[in-house]
Write a protein that holds these residues in place. Structure first.
Motif, PDB file in Angstrom:
ATOM      1  N   SER A 257       0.831  -1.201   0.000  1.00  0.00           N
ATOM      2  CA  SER A 257       0.000   0.000   0.000  1.00  0.00           C
ATOM      3  C   SER A 257       0.869   1.256   0.000  1.00  0.00           C
ATOM      4  CB  SER A 257      -0.950   0.012   1.202  1.00  0.00           C
ATOM      5  OG  SER A 257      -0.437  -0.688   2.283  1.00  0.00           O
ATOM      6  N   MET A 260       0.478   8.135   2.661  1.00  0.00           N
ATOM      7  CA  MET A 260       0.857   9.522   2.376  1.00  0.00           C
ATOM      8  C   MET A 260       0.232  10.477   3.380  1.00  0.00           C
ATOM      9  SD  MET A 260      -1.368   9.946  -1.118  1.00  0.00           S
ATOM     10  CE  MET A 260      -0.930   8.338  -1.781  1.00  0.00           C
ATOM     11  N   LEU A 280      -8.438  14.919   2.891  1.00  0.00           N
ATOM     12  CA  LEU A 280      -8.551  13.948   1.806  1.00  0.00           C
ATOM     13  C   LEU A 280      -8.466  14.659   0.449  1.00  0.00           C
ATOM     14  CD1 LEU A 280      -9.068  10.926   1.289  1.00  0.00           C
ATOM     15  CD2 LEU A 280     -11.505  11.429   1.283  1.00  0.00           C
ATOM     16  N   ASP A 281      -9.189  15.772   0.318  1.00  0.00           N
ATOM     17  CA  ASP A 281      -9.180  16.536  -0.940  1.00  0.00           C
ATOM     18  C   ASP A 281      -7.769  17.034  -1.265  1.00  0.00           C
ATOM     19  OD1 ASP A 281     -11.868  16.180  -1.134  1.00  0.00           O
ATOM     20  OD2 ASP A 281     -12.434  18.251  -0.652  1.00  0.00           O
ATOM     21  N   ALA A 284      -5.233  14.221  -1.996  1.00  0.00           N
ATOM     22  CA  ALA A 284      -5.449  13.609  -3.306  1.00  0.00           C
ATOM     23  C   ALA A 284      -4.890  14.523  -4.403  1.00  0.00           C
ATOM     24  CB  ALA A 284      -6.945  13.352  -3.527  1.00  0.00           C
ATOM     25  N   LYS A 285      -5.170  15.824  -4.290  1.00  0.00           N
ATOM     26  CA  LYS A 285      -4.695  16.769  -5.306  1.00  0.00           C
ATOM     27  C   LYS A 285      -3.168  16.780  -5.374  1.00  0.00           C
ATOM     28  CE  LYS A 285      -7.660  20.269  -4.088  1.00  0.00           C
ATOM     29  NZ  LYS A 285      -8.126  21.646  -4.017  1.00  0.00           N
ATOM     30  N   VAL A 288      -1.685  13.307  -6.726  1.00  0.00           N
ATOM     31  CA  VAL A 288      -1.900  13.087  -8.160  1.00  0.00           C
ATOM     32  C   VAL A 288      -1.079  14.089  -8.985  1.00  0.00           C
ATOM     33  CG1 VAL A 288      -3.635  13.081 -10.006  1.00  0.00           C
ATOM     34  CG2 VAL A 288      -4.156  12.024  -7.798  1.00  0.00           C
ATOM     35  N   LEU A 294      -0.577   7.486  -9.312  1.00  0.00           N
ATOM     36  CA  LEU A 294      -1.233   7.098  -8.056  1.00  0.00           C
ATOM     37  C   LEU A 294      -2.726   7.419  -8.088  1.00  0.00           C
ATOM     38  CD1 LEU A 294       1.259   7.913  -5.165  1.00  0.00           C
ATOM     39  CD2 LEU A 294       1.287   6.093  -6.849  1.00  0.00           C
ATOM     40  N   GLY A 295      -3.153   8.228  -9.055  1.00  0.00           N
ATOM     41  CA  GLY A 295      -4.577   8.550  -9.177  1.00  0.00           C
ATOM     42  C   GLY A 295      -5.461   7.318  -9.305  1.00  0.00           C
ATOM     43  N   ASP A 296      -4.894   6.239  -9.812  1.00  0.00           N
ATOM     44  CA  ASP A 296      -5.683   5.023 -10.003  1.00  0.00           C
ATOM     45  C   ASP A 296      -5.795   4.165  -8.741  1.00  0.00           C
ATOM     46  OD1 ASP A 296      -6.606   5.160 -12.655  1.00  0.00           O
ATOM     47  OD2 ASP A 296      -4.552   4.815 -13.371  1.00  0.00           O
ATOM     48  N   LEU A 297      -5.110   4.569  -7.696  1.00  0.00           N
ATOM     49  CA  LEU A 297      -5.169   3.779  -6.458  1.00  0.00           C
ATOM     50  C   LEU A 297      -6.363   4.201  -5.600  1.00  0.00           C
ATOM     51  CD1 LEU A 297      -1.430   3.700  -5.328  1.00  0.00           C
ATOM     52  CD2 LEU A 297      -2.693   2.078  -6.739  1.00  0.00           C
ATOM     53  N   ARG A 298      -6.990   3.216  -4.997  1.00  0.00           N
ATOM     54  CA  ARG A 298      -8.116   3.502  -4.114  1.00  0.00           C
ATOM     55  C   ARG A 298      -7.635   3.777  -2.688  1.00  0.00           C
ATOM     56  NH1 ARG A 298      -9.802  -0.121  -7.673  1.00  0.00           N
ATOM     57  NH2 ARG A 298     -11.758   0.280  -8.760  1.00  0.00           N
ATOM     58  N   VAL A 299      -8.176   4.819  -2.100  1.00  0.00           N
ATOM     59  CA  VAL A 299      -7.898   5.107  -0.689  1.00  0.00           C
ATOM     60  C   VAL A 299      -8.716   4.142   0.155  1.00  0.00           C
ATOM     61  CG1 VAL A 299      -8.020   6.837   1.139  1.00  0.00           C
ATOM     62  CG2 VAL A 299      -7.577   7.540  -1.226  1.00  0.00           C
ATOM     63  N   VAL A 300      -8.046   3.453   1.055  1.00  0.00           N
ATOM     64  CA  VAL A 300      -8.742   2.484   1.893  1.00  0.00           C
ATOM     65  C   VAL A 300      -9.141   3.110   3.233  1.00  0.00           C
ATOM     66  CG1 VAL A 300      -8.416   0.364   3.235  1.00  0.00           C
ATOM     67  CG2 VAL A 300      -7.701   0.440   0.860  1.00  0.00           C
TER      68      VAL A 300
ATOM     69  N   VAL B  80     -12.027   4.573  -2.678  1.00  0.00           N
ATOM     70  CA  VAL B  80     -12.282   5.561  -3.726  1.00  0.00           C
ATOM     71  C   VAL B  80     -10.942   5.931  -4.349  1.00  0.00           C
ATOM     72  CG1 VAL B  80     -13.198   7.857  -4.276  1.00  0.00           C
ATOM     73  CG2 VAL B  80     -14.240   6.509  -2.446  1.00  0.00           C
ATOM     74  N   LYS B  81     -10.910   5.992  -5.693  1.00  0.00           N
ATOM     75  CA  LYS B  81      -9.657   6.328  -6.361  1.00  0.00           C
ATOM     76  C   LYS B  81      -9.249   7.763  -6.064  1.00  0.00           C
ATOM     77  CE  LYS B  81      -9.701   3.059 -10.177  1.00  0.00           C
ATOM     78  NZ  LYS B  81      -9.735   2.854 -11.624  1.00  0.00           N
ATOM     79  N   LEU B  82      -7.956   7.974  -5.909  1.00  0.00           N
ATOM     80  CA  LEU B  82      -7.454   9.323  -5.639  1.00  0.00           C
ATOM     81  C   LEU B  82      -7.889  10.298  -6.725  1.00  0.00           C
ATOM     82  CD1 LEU B  82      -3.885   8.457  -4.316  1.00  0.00           C
ATOM     83  CD2 LEU B  82      -5.551   9.853  -3.076  1.00  0.00           C
ATOM     84  N   LYS B  83      -7.864   9.845  -7.986  1.00  0.00           N
ATOM     85  CA  LYS B  83      -8.226  10.784  -9.057  1.00  0.00           C
ATOM     86  C   LYS B  83      -9.719  11.129  -9.039  1.00  0.00           C
ATOM     87  CE  LYS B  83      -8.557   7.382 -12.825  1.00  0.00           C
ATOM     88  NZ  LYS B  83      -7.817   6.793 -13.949  1.00  0.00           N
ATOM     89  N   VAL B  86      -9.978  13.912  -6.643  1.00  0.00           N
ATOM     90  CA  VAL B  86      -9.516  15.157  -7.274  1.00  0.00           C
ATOM     91  C   VAL B  86     -10.613  15.711  -8.191  1.00  0.00           C
ATOM     92  CG1 VAL B  86      -7.812  16.199  -8.809  1.00  0.00           C
ATOM     93  CG2 VAL B  86      -7.098  14.452  -7.162  1.00  0.00           C
ATOM     94  N   THR B  89     -13.349  17.439  -6.301  1.00  0.00           N
ATOM     95  CA  THR B  89     -13.047  18.778  -5.763  1.00  0.00           C
ATOM     96  C   THR B  89     -13.211  19.834  -6.855  1.00  0.00           C
ATOM     97  OG1 THR B  89     -10.683  18.651  -6.270  1.00  0.00           O
ATOM     98  CG2 THR B  89     -11.365  17.881  -4.095  1.00  0.00           C
TER      99      THR B  89
END
Lengths: 381, 93
Positions: A257, A260, A280-281, A284-285, A288, A294-300, B80-83, B86, B89
Motif C-alpha cells: 500500500s 501519504m 482527503l481533498d 489527493a490533489k 496526483v 497514483l490517481g488510479d489507487l483507491r484510498v482504503v 475511492v480512487k485518488l483521481k 480530485v 473537488t
C-alpha cells in the motif's frame, strides 16, 4: 509498589528508553501507558526513516539511529520482521530557494557521513520514473533512508525490555506525580501508587500534561497530522517521495500500500486525531499532481496522529534543572519514531550518570528559557 | 476444518491459527491484534473479519461477546480512487 524509575508512555520512545536502561543493568523499571501498545503517535506515524535534515543535530540523531535500525532485528532478537527497507528518500525541490537550501543541506549531511546527494531532474526521474517532471526542479536522494514498521519495531523494543525484567502496565493512566521538597516521591495511576524518585516523560502527544503534573512547564504543543493509506498494489516505488513546499510525503510500504500525509495549515492545537474530508481533498490533489499514476489507487483508510511540536522543531532529550530525577523525551515534532534509538541511548546514559555518546546540550529544555536556540529545523512536513 | 485453513481476514490472509497464536502471546484486543497481523486493515475495513475476530476474542477471554470492543471505524466507507477525489473537488469550485 516501588520502582527505581517510572517511564510514562510505551510508544517507541518509552519502550526504547526502557530497553536501553535495562540493557545497562537497571532493575525495577516500570512503564505505564494509558492505552495499548502503539496506540498513540508511534502507531499513527508515516513509517519513514530519514537522515536528510537541515540541522546538524537532527542529522546526527538520525544517522546514528539508522545505524541501530540496521541491526535491530538481531540485537533485539525479534521473532517477527521490523520491515526495515532502505530504498531511500527522494526529496524534491520545487523552488529556487529550496534548491539552494538543499545544496547546503547535502553539504552538511555529507560532512556527517550521510550518503545523501544532489540530483538533477533527470537523475531523480531515473530513481522514481513516475514523478511528474513538471512538478519539480531538482532533488536530493539518500539511499540508506527508508521504511520501518512502527508496530513491530516498537514491539521489538517492548519484548526485549520485558525479557530483561521491565514491567509494562497498559490501559493504566498516570494521574498524579507527587513532588515534595523538590523531590519526586510517587507516581499515582488510576490503579495503583508507585514509590519512585525518577520519572521519564515519554508521553508523546500528552507530554505537556505530564510535565504539568510534575510542575514543569514544557514549551510543547500537540497538533493533529492526518494521513491516509491506499489498497496494496505491486511494487512501483522504492523510495519515499517528499516535498516541503508541496507539503507531501508518500511511500509504498513493503506490504504494497501507499501511505501519504501532509500537514494542515493553521491546524488547531490540541489532542484531536480525527479525519477530515478537507485533508482527503488536498492530499489527493497533491499526490496526483506530483505522482500522477497514483490517481488510479483507491484510498482504503485515513486517520490522524499527534505531532508534539517544540519551538525549534528539534527534540527535547533532557533532565530538569528544577526537578532532579525528572527526565524528558518529548517535542519530537513528528520525528520521534525515527530518532528513537538515540533517544533511548542518550536518556539512559544521562539517567545512569554516564557521559552521553554525543553532546546534547542543545537538546536541553533550558534552551528555551532565554530563547537560546539558534537552529530551527526547516525540513518538516 | 483445520485452523490453518480457516480464514478470519480475507483481505490480509489471516487465519484462525494466526489469531489464536497472537492471543496466546497476550494480545487480546482487536486494535492490538490488528497492528501486528493487519487483520481489518484491508479494503473491506474489517467488515468481514470484525465480527469473526470479536467472537474469537470472546471465546478466548471467556467473556460475553458484547463486552469485546470492536475495531475503530475509520473513513472511507469504501475504496475511492485518488483521481476521483480530485475530480470531485473540481466540481465543487
Amino acid at each position: 509498589m516501588k520502582a527505581k524509575i517510572v517511564i510514562i508512555g510505551a510508544g517507541i520512545s518509552g519502550a526504547g528508553i526502557a530497553y536501553n536502561l535495562a540493557n545497562k543493568g537497571m532493575k525495577d523499571i516500570v512503564v505505564f501507558d494509558a492505552s495499548y501498545l502503539t496506540s498513540g503517535a508511534t502507531g499513527r506515524c508515516g513509517a519513514g526513516i530519514r537522515q536528510q535534515w537541515s540541522s546538524k543535530m537532527n542529522c546526527i540523531l538520525a544517522k546514528k539511529s539508522v545505524d541501530f535500525f540496521e541491526t535491530a532485528q538481531e540485537v533485539l532478537e525479534y521473532p517477527r520482521s521490523v520491515e526495515f527497507k532502505q530504498e531511500g528518500y527522494l526529496i524534491v525541490a520545487t523552488t529556487k530557494e529550496e534548491d539552494l537550501q538543499f545544496t547546503e543541506n547535502v553539504k552538511l549531511q555529507q560532512s556527517l557521513g550521510i550518503p545523501a546527494r544532489k540530483c538533477t531532474k533527470e537523475e531523480a526521474l531515473e530513481i522514481v520514473p513516475h514523478l511528474n517532471k513538471d512538478a519539480f526542479i531538482s532533488a536530493t536522494f539518500c539511499p540508506t533512508d527508508g521504511h520501518l514498521n512502527p508496530f513491530t519495531m516498537t514491539e521489538a523494543y517492548y519484548l526485549a525490555a520485558k525479557r530483561m525484567g521491565v514491567k509494562f502496565f497498559f490501559n493504566e493512566e498516570v494521574t498524579e506525580i507527587v513532588v515534595n521538597n523538590n523531590k519526586i516521591e510517587k507516581v499515582i495511576t488510576n490503579k495503583r501508587t508507585v514509590e519512585t524518585a525518577m520519572v521519564v516523560n515519554a508521553a508523546g502527544g500528552h507530554s505537556k500534561e505530564v510535565g504539568d503534573m510534575a510542575g514543569i512547564d514544557i514549551p510543547v504543543y500537540s497538533e493533529n497530522h492526518e494521513i491516509l493509506v491506499t489498497e496494496p498494489v505491486e511494487k512501483i516505488q522504492g523510495p519515499m517521495v517528499i516535498s516541503f513546499s508541496l507539503n507531501i510525503y508518500c511511500q509504498q510500504v513493503p506490504h504494497g500500500s501507499f501511505i501519504m500525509g501532509r500537514s494542515t495549515a493553521d491546524q488547531v492545537r490540541g489532542h484531536d486525531v480525527g479525519s477530515t474530508h478537507e485533508f482527503l481533498d488536498e492530499m489527493a490533489k497533491t499526490a496526483v499532481h506530483i505522482l500522477p499514476p497514483l490517481g488510479d489507487l483507491r484510498v482504503v483508510r485515513q486517520w490522524g496522529g499527534s505531532y508534539n511540536n517544540s519551538p525549534d522543531r528539534q527534540p527535547i532529550i533532557s533532565d530538569c534543572s528544577e526537578l532532579p530525577g525528572f527526565y524528558l523525551a518529548c517535542g519530537f515534532s513528528g520525528h520521534g519514531f525515527m530518532f528513537a534509538p538515540m533517544t533511548g541511548l542518550l536518556l539512559s546514559e544521562m539517567i545512569m550518570g554516564e557521559k552521553t555518546s554525543i553532546d546534547i546540550k542543545e537538546l536541553h529544555i533550558d534552551r528555551f528559557k532565554n530563547s537560546d536556540f539558534t537552529t530551527y529545523e526547516r525540513n518538516v512536513v | 476444518m483445520s485452523k490453518k485453513d480457516t480464514i478470519i481476514c480475507r483481505c490480509e490472509d489471516v487465519t484462525l491459527e494466526d489469531v489464536e497464536a497472537i492471543m496466546n502471546e497476550g494480545y487480546t484486543s482487536f486494535e492490538e491484534i490488528k497492528r501486528i497481523l493487519r487483520v481489518g486493515m484491508g479494503p473491506c475495513q474489517g467488515n468481514t473479519c470484525g465480527q469473526l475476530l470479536q467472537r474469537e476474542i470472546s471465546k478466548f477471554l471467556k467473556v460475553p461477546l458484547n463486552e469485546v470492543e470492536t475495531h475503530k471505524v475509520r473513513p472511507l466507507i469504501t475504496g475511492v480512487k485518488l483521481k476521483s477525489i480530485v475530480e470531485a473537488t473540481k466540481d465543487e469550485s
